[in-house]
Motif scaffolding. Structure first.
Motif, PDB file in Angstrom:
ATOM      1  N   PRO A 133       0.866  -1.191   0.000  1.00 39.60           N
ATOM      2  CA  PRO A 133       0.000   0.000   0.000  1.00 39.60           C
ATOM      3  C   PRO A 133       0.900   1.237   0.000  1.00 39.60           C
ATOM      4  N   PRO A 134       0.490   2.332  -0.688  1.00 45.45           N
ATOM      5  CA  PRO A 134       1.376   3.502  -0.783  1.00 45.45           C
ATOM      6  C   PRO A 134       1.607   4.145   0.595  1.00 45.45           C
ATOM      7  N   THR A 135       2.814   4.636   0.831  1.00 46.41           N
ATOM      8  CA  THR A 135       3.140   5.192   2.157  1.00 46.41           C
ATOM      9  C   THR A 135       2.203   6.323   2.558  1.00 46.41           C
ATOM     10  N   VAL A 136       1.767   7.131   1.582  1.00 45.57           N
ATOM     11  CA  VAL A 136       0.908   8.260   1.963  1.00 45.57           C
ATOM     12  C   VAL A 136      -0.403   7.783   2.590  1.00 45.57           C
ATOM     13  N   ASP A 137      -0.853   6.610   2.203  1.00 42.09           N
ATOM     14  CA  ASP A 137      -2.130   6.110   2.718  1.00 42.09           C
ATOM     15  C   ASP A 137      -1.986   5.332   4.022  1.00 42.09           C
ATOM     16  N   LEU A 138      -0.746   5.074   4.450  1.00 45.29           N
ATOM     17  CA  LEU A 138      -0.568   4.180   5.592  1.00 45.29           C
ATOM     18  C   LEU A 138      -1.181   4.714   6.891  1.00 45.29           C
ATOM     19  N   PRO A 139      -0.987   6.010   7.234  1.00 49.22           N
ATOM     20  CA  PRO A 139      -1.616   6.481   8.476  1.00 49.22           C
ATOM     21  C   PRO A 139      -3.133   6.282   8.456  1.00 49.22           C
ATOM     22  N   LYS A 140      -3.737   6.544   7.274  1.00 43.51           N
ATOM     23  CA  LYS A 140      -5.189   6.396   7.138  1.00 43.51           C
ATOM     24  C   LYS A 140      -5.595   4.928   7.296  1.00 43.51           C
ATOM     25  N   THR A 197      -6.226  -4.353   8.751  1.00 42.86           N
ATOM     26  CA  THR A 197      -5.067  -4.707   9.566  1.00 42.86           C
ATOM     27  C   THR A 197      -3.824  -4.554   8.702  1.00 42.86           C
ATOM     28  N   LEU A 198      -2.746  -4.079   9.298  1.00 45.80           N
ATOM     29  CA  LEU A 198      -1.497  -3.960   8.566  1.00 45.80           C
ATOM     30  C   LEU A 198      -0.493  -4.981   9.099  1.00 45.80           C
ATOM     31  N   ALA A 199       0.310  -5.522   8.217  1.00 48.35           N
ATOM     32  CA  ALA A 199       1.437  -6.347   8.645  1.00 48.35           C
ATOM     33  C   ALA A 199       2.677  -5.672   8.100  1.00 48.35           C
ATOM     34  N   ARG A 200       3.746  -5.670   8.865  1.00 47.52           N
ATOM     35  CA  ARG A 200       4.959  -5.029   8.355  1.00 47.52           C
ATOM     36  C   ARG A 200       6.173  -5.887   8.670  1.00 47.52           C
ATOM     37  N   GLU A 233      14.067  -0.366   3.778  1.00 46.18           N
ATOM     38  CA  GLU A 233      12.617  -0.228   3.590  1.00 46.18           C
ATOM     39  C   GLU A 233      11.877  -1.194   4.509  1.00 46.18           C
ATOM     40  N   VAL A 234      10.748  -0.739   5.000  1.00 51.71           N
ATOM     41  CA  VAL A 234       9.861  -1.640   5.731  1.00 51.71           C
ATOM     42  C   VAL A 234       8.740  -2.005   4.774  1.00 51.71           C
ATOM     43  N   SER A 235       8.561  -3.291   4.531  1.00 47.87           N
ATOM     44  CA  SER A 235       7.492  -3.701   3.625  1.00 47.87           C
ATOM     45  C   SER A 235       6.193  -3.772   4.405  1.00 47.87           C
ATOM     46  N   VAL A 236       5.123  -3.394   3.732  1.00 47.50           N
ATOM     47  CA  VAL A 236       3.828  -3.378   4.395  1.00 47.50           C
ATOM     48  C   VAL A 236       2.824  -4.170   3.572  1.00 47.50           C
ATOM     49  N   TRP A 237       1.969  -4.900   4.248  1.00 44.48           N
ATOM     50  CA  TRP A 237       0.850  -5.568   3.619  1.00 44.48           C
ATOM     51  C   TRP A 237      -0.410  -5.092   4.337  1.00 44.48           C
ATOM     52  N   ALA A 238      -1.485  -4.892   3.606  1.00 43.79           N
ATOM     53  CA  ALA A 238      -2.733  -4.473   4.238  1.00 43.79           C
ATOM     54  C   ALA A 238      -3.783  -5.525   3.939  1.00 43.79           C
ATOM     55  N   THR A 291       2.467 -12.843   8.506  1.00 46.05           N
ATOM     56  CA  THR A 291       3.789 -12.584   9.044  1.00 46.05           C
ATOM     57  C   THR A 291       4.616 -11.967   7.934  1.00 46.05           C
ATOM     58  N   GLY A 292       4.930 -10.681   8.085  1.00 41.15           N
ATOM     59  CA  GLY A 292       5.686  -9.983   7.054  1.00 41.15           C
ATOM     60  C   GLY A 292       7.039 -10.627   6.849  1.00 41.15           C
ATOM     61  N   ARG A 293       7.524 -10.561   5.613  1.00 43.17           N
ATOM     62  CA  ARG A 293       8.761 -11.251   5.279  1.00 43.17           C
ATOM     63  C   ARG A 293       9.832 -10.285   4.827  1.00 43.17           C
ATOM     64  N   ALA A 294      11.098 -10.590   5.217  1.00 40.90           N
ATOM     65  CA  ALA A 294      12.213  -9.736   4.833  1.00 40.90           C
ATOM     66  C   ALA A 294      12.415  -9.748   3.321  1.00 40.90           C
ATOM     67  N   ASP A 295      12.048 -10.857   2.650  1.00 44.53           N
ATOM     68  CA  ASP A 295      12.232 -10.916   1.204  1.00 44.53           C
ATOM     69  C   ASP A 295      11.090 -10.235   0.458  1.00 44.53           C
ATOM     70  N   GLN A 296      10.165  -9.634   1.153  1.00 44.24           N
ATOM     71  CA  GLN A 296       9.054  -8.845   0.598  1.00 44.24           C
ATOM     72  C   GLN A 296       8.066  -9.689  -0.200  1.00 44.24           C
ATOM     73  N   TYR A 297       8.142 -10.999  -0.091  1.00 43.85           N
ATOM     74  CA  TYR A 297       7.222 -11.860  -0.830  1.00 43.85           C
ATOM     75  C   TYR A 297       5.821 -11.832  -0.222  1.00 43.85           C
ATOM     76  N   THR A 298       4.834 -11.952  -1.100  1.00 52.82           N
ATOM     77  CA  THR A 298       3.446 -12.100  -0.675  1.00 52.82           C
ATOM     78  C   THR A 298       3.073 -13.562  -0.897  1.00 52.82           C
ATOM     79  N   LEU A 299       2.866 -14.305   0.177  1.00 48.62           N
ATOM     80  CA  LEU A 299       2.612 -15.738   0.073  1.00 48.62           C
ATOM     81  C   LEU A 299       1.257 -16.061   0.703  1.00 48.62           C
ATOM     82  N   ALA A 300       0.316 -16.465  -0.133  1.00 44.38           N
ATOM     83  CA  ALA A 300      -1.058 -16.650   0.346  1.00 44.38           C
ATOM     84  C   ALA A 300      -1.151 -17.738   1.404  1.00 44.38           C
TER      85      ALA A 300
END
Lengths: 332, 526
Positions: B247-254, B262-265, B497-502, B510-519
């Motif tokens: 998700p774009p950083t500008v939208d993260l506070p919102k 829920t956010l995962a980072r 960078e901190v990767s974020v998933w919403a 569980t956020g991953r250091a390799d930035q992968y999105t794994l269903a």
């Protein structure tokens, strides 16, 4: 007629050759696609192997000649990124774009022409002024903003505020049905729901244009002698407007609609991106960003051919609508 | 259709009332920022492709969220001698088509990596050091290398095992990339099976009920490419998708304050850094030093580092979704040091160092940056320009579209440039080798060291580390090498960078250091 068509086709070929040379040179100047494609961790040997595999080690003129040689027999090369034939990729994405463009233009014409005629027939009425104001907004608001607002309104806000308000999908294409090998989504209810917002976004600007065009044409036609005669003859207002006026304003509207349809099909990039519509525009943008030259060139070749054909159809239609226009005269 | 919809709605309503995880909720819709360019697991070595491949296939070795090695299709591995690694394979694993997994599949897969034609980023990167494969028995393979290869188990995380039976074919590589894209021969041992892919629209997978590991919570997963960031967020808010990446950083506070989201980072392995030209004289971006290149002076590089307010960049530009960096990889990843304090901003000292170096009035410099390749890249560069200018180095930025930026970078047209590096191996030799080792094409060193920093002491330690199979010794060598490079200001790390998933409320990831999105790691909250 035949001479006219052949002449047009020859024009198309010339444009395609010039354009493909320009795109080739342009992308060559921008950068090396391999830099964008290859993993940063790759070794120099792997890099060189990829460059050789993709034929990028040749001088650019030689790459171009190879391309032309193959293009003549209809082979436009494989996408650097996807590894599939570029034309195949384009034709996979084409139905989605054409579907979207046709629905959008249909919407624009169905809404734009009646509103424009109304505004032309009663230019001083309050409603006509309202229509014209909205139409100014219609083509001055940027597409991406309109798209995002429509998403926020119809996919997020309204269903939240008003219980029971139907929620429109915010992105993507609905389920498709195979018709003659084409994957079409206009034959499913879900497909239409998915089409509504992007089509409305495109139709807003195009509809505004058609409103203004129709109004101007109507006002131009109204003081004409044949309208006055028709009135003097005692024809009903309905017949005057529905037949005599409509027939005569149809010529500029058909021309503009045809050209605009071409524009929408070729360059609906922004709308397709916002709505993640899996059409050709999105394919083009992705390909440009990755310098995927075979796809960019093949796309532009297809589009040039398509636009030339569209112009041809518009001209033929023109001569049908207005028997005074002769095709041979235009082709010269 | 409408009828079916109503039925589905009714089923949903009923099931919501009944079970904690009803059938209708066993579907997960994921919004991806980039769709894979191919489904062939050996065509394009790129994150969007690799993360999808991990759903269908498995490698011998896996990485956990912090990139530590985990057994996967191999249950154990050990170095028999300096140039031979032995992998014991997992018993009783079957492919999606029911055939058993054996050593033959490993041999087939490793062989195939070099045969895939026109691969834009070939997987030989992971296999090129292998000179021979010995099948000891159906459940044991030995990989022989020409030189000591301590990282071979890490390399094996990148090679996803294909089924020899399903992926063989008349072409040299067996099933071609095009066939695999259509799903032919796309048979792995992973937690999901292929259902359909329509490029640009959606990729559908279903659960592999015969999977040997923990079963995913989702019967069906639909990946949809939503490259436009605003659309991705709108898709999540409207319920079109359940889970989105980046998700774009500008939208993260919102989003963080939205109670339905829920956010995962996770701290990523990607460092954003500034590279300085330490080779060319004169250097292209510094016009006013009479042809001298001030960046060759360590004091000047130190001054430029002191002028950077890393904390402010992280807080104001990155909205807190980054961590200031003092090294090329965040601790505690392999080869990092524990005590690496981030340089505090000190403008007065920076000015003094510049004066000591003979530039009391500073100089002018152009900072190159891509626009749209890394999170907020151009904005960060603008801030750096202001910070450097404050310390007396008049900086202007040159922001370009990524293809143009990379071309300029490779042609050494920048005196200073901002870029990022993700260490896919999750250990220190990766960034050191790429970013600070003296460029040497034949030996594959310094491939992205476009500032052409060169320090023989760093090179020596690194080369030593890369042929040391013993983990502890290698760790120490890497720590020493990175310390040398950092103390020399050979490269200026900015932040990780901190990767974020919403995701919609009720899901966890569980956020991953390799930035992968794994269903299969997305789970309904308990």
């Amino acid at each position: 007629m035949l001479v006219f068509i052949i002449r047009r086709l020859m024009q198309a070929v010339v444009v395609m050759v010039v354009m493909s040379a320009l795109v080739f040179g342009g992308i060559y100047l921008v950068g090396n696609p391999v830099t964008m494609l290859i993993s940063d961790q790759a070794s120099e040997a792997e890099r060189l192997a990829v460059i050789r595999d993709l034929g990028l080690d040749q001088p650019v003129w030689q790459q171009y000649l190879t391309f032309v040689g193959k293009a003549v027999v209809g082979e436009f090369g494989k996408s650097f990124r996807a590894g599939e034939p570029a034309m195949q990729l384009i034709f996979q994405h084409m139905p989605a774009t054409i579907e979207l463009a046709l629905v959008a233009m249909l919407l624009a014409v169905l809404v734009g022409v009646p509103l424009g005629m109304y505004a032309g027939l009663r230019p001083d009425s309050l409603r006509a002024r309202g229509i014209m104001t909205v139409s100014i907004l219609g083509f001055s608001l940027p597409t991406f903003w309109v798209g995002l607002m429509l998403i926020m309104l119809f996919a997020v806000a309204l269903p939240e505020w008003i219980p029971g308000w139907p929620r429109l999908p915010s992105s993507g294409r609905g389920p498709t049905v195979d018709i003659l090998g084409l994957k079409l989504s206009i034959f499913t209810a879900q497909g239409w729901l998915h089409l509504l917002l992007p089509a409305a976004t495109l139709a807003l600007a195009k509809g505004a244009l058609i409103i203004r065009l129709t109004r101007a044409a109507t006002r131009e036609v109204l003081p004409m002698d044949y309208v006055k005669f028709a009135r003097a003859k005692g024809l009903s207002e309905r017949r005057i407007v529905g037949v005599h006026v409509l027939k005569n304003i149809a010529i500029p509207i058909a021309t503009v609609t045809g050209l605009e349809l071409g524009q929408v099909i070729a360059f609906a990039v922004v709308t397709e991106t916002i709505f993640s519509w899996p059409g050709m525009g999105k394919l083009l943008i992705d390909s440009i960003l990755l310098l995927d030259r075979p796809v960019v060139v093949a796309y532009l070749v297809v589009i040039v051919f398509f636009l030339v054909m569209l112009n041809l159809v518009v001209d033929i239609l023109y001569s049908v609508l207005d028997p005074r226009v002769r095709l041979e005269a235009q082709g010269r | 259709m409408i009828c079916r919809k109503a039925g589905a709605a009714l089923a949903l309503a009923l099931s919501l009332a009944a079970a904690p995880l009803p059938l209708a909720a066993q579907e997960l819709k994921v919004g991806l920022s980039t769709e894979p360019s191919s489904l062939d697991p050996q065509y394009h070595n790129l994150s969007p492709n690799n993360q999808i491949a991990l759903h269908l296939f498995e490698a011998l070795v896996a990485q956990d969220p912090a990139q530590n090695l985990q057994p996967a299709l191999a249950v154990s591995w050990k170095a028999i001698d300096d140039t031979t690694w032995e992998f014991k394979l997992r018993e009783g694993v079957t492919f999606h088509d029911g055939s058993p997994f054996t050593a033959e599949d490993v041999v087939f897969t490793i062989d195939r990596a070099a045969k895939v034609p026109n691969a834009p980023s070939p997987f030989t990167q992971f296999t090129k050091q292998i000179v021979g494969i010995d099948v000891v028995d159906p459940m044991t393979v030995r990989l022989r290398t020409a030189a000591p290869a301590p990282l071979l188990p890490v390399d094996m995380t990148g090679i996803r095992i294909m089924s020899k039976k399903a992926a063989s074919g008349p072409a040299p590589e067996g099933k071609t990339t095009e066939q695999l894209n259509r799903g032919e021969g796309l048979v792995g041992t992973g937690p999901f099976k292929f259902v359909e892919w329509s490029r640009g629209n959606q990729l559908v997978l279903e659960r592999n009920d015969a999977y040997w590991g923990p079963k995913p919570a989702w019967k069906k997963v639909i990946f949809r490419p939503l490259p436009n960031a605003a659309t991705r967020v709108a898709g999540l808010l409207s319920g079109d998708v359940d889970f989105i990446e980046n998700p774009p950083t500008v939208d993260l506070p919102k989003l963080a304050s939205n109670e339905r989201v829920t956010l995962a980072r996770a701290l990523s392995n990607r460092v954003i850094y500034i590279h300085l030209d330490q080779f060319a004289e004169p250097t292209p971006g510094i016009p006013d030093t009479n042809g001298k290149n001030p960046l060759k002076d360590k004091n000047v590089r130190h001054a430029l580092s002191l002028a950077l307010d890393r904390t402010a960049i992280v807080q104001r530009i990155m909205e807190g979704f980054a961590v200031p960096a003092a090294d090329l990889l965040p601790s505690p990843m392999f080869g990092t040091r524990k005590d690496t304090p981030v340089e505090k901003v000190d403008v007065a000292r920076a000015k003094k160092l510049l004066a000591d170096a003979g530039y009391p009035n500073g100089f002018s410099i152009t900072l190159g940056t891509p626009n749209g390749r890394y999170i907020n890249d151009a904005k960060v560069a603008e801030t750096i320009a202001a910070l450097w200018t404050r310390a007396g180095v008049k900086t202007q930025i040159e922001a370009s579209a990524p293809p143009v930026f990379f071309k300029n970078r490779d042609e050494h047209k920048y005196s200073a440039y901002l870029a990022g590096w993700g260490a896919t191996t999750g250990e220190m030799s990766d960034p050191l080798r790429a970013l600070v080792a003296t460029p040497n094409r034949e030996r594959g060193m310094g491939g992205t060291n476009k500032g052409r920093y060169s320090n023989p002491a760093v090179d020596a330690k690194l080369v030593e580390a890369m042929r040391t199979v013993d983990d502890e010794k290698r760790r120490t060598l890497l720590q020493e090498a990175s310390k040398l490079a950092m103390d020399d200001y050979g490269i200026l790390p900015l932040h990780f960078e901190v990767s974020v998933w919403a995701m919609k409320k009720g899901l966890t990831y569980t956020g991953r250091a390799d930035q992968y999105t794994l269903a299969y790691l997305v789970a309904p909250a308990q």
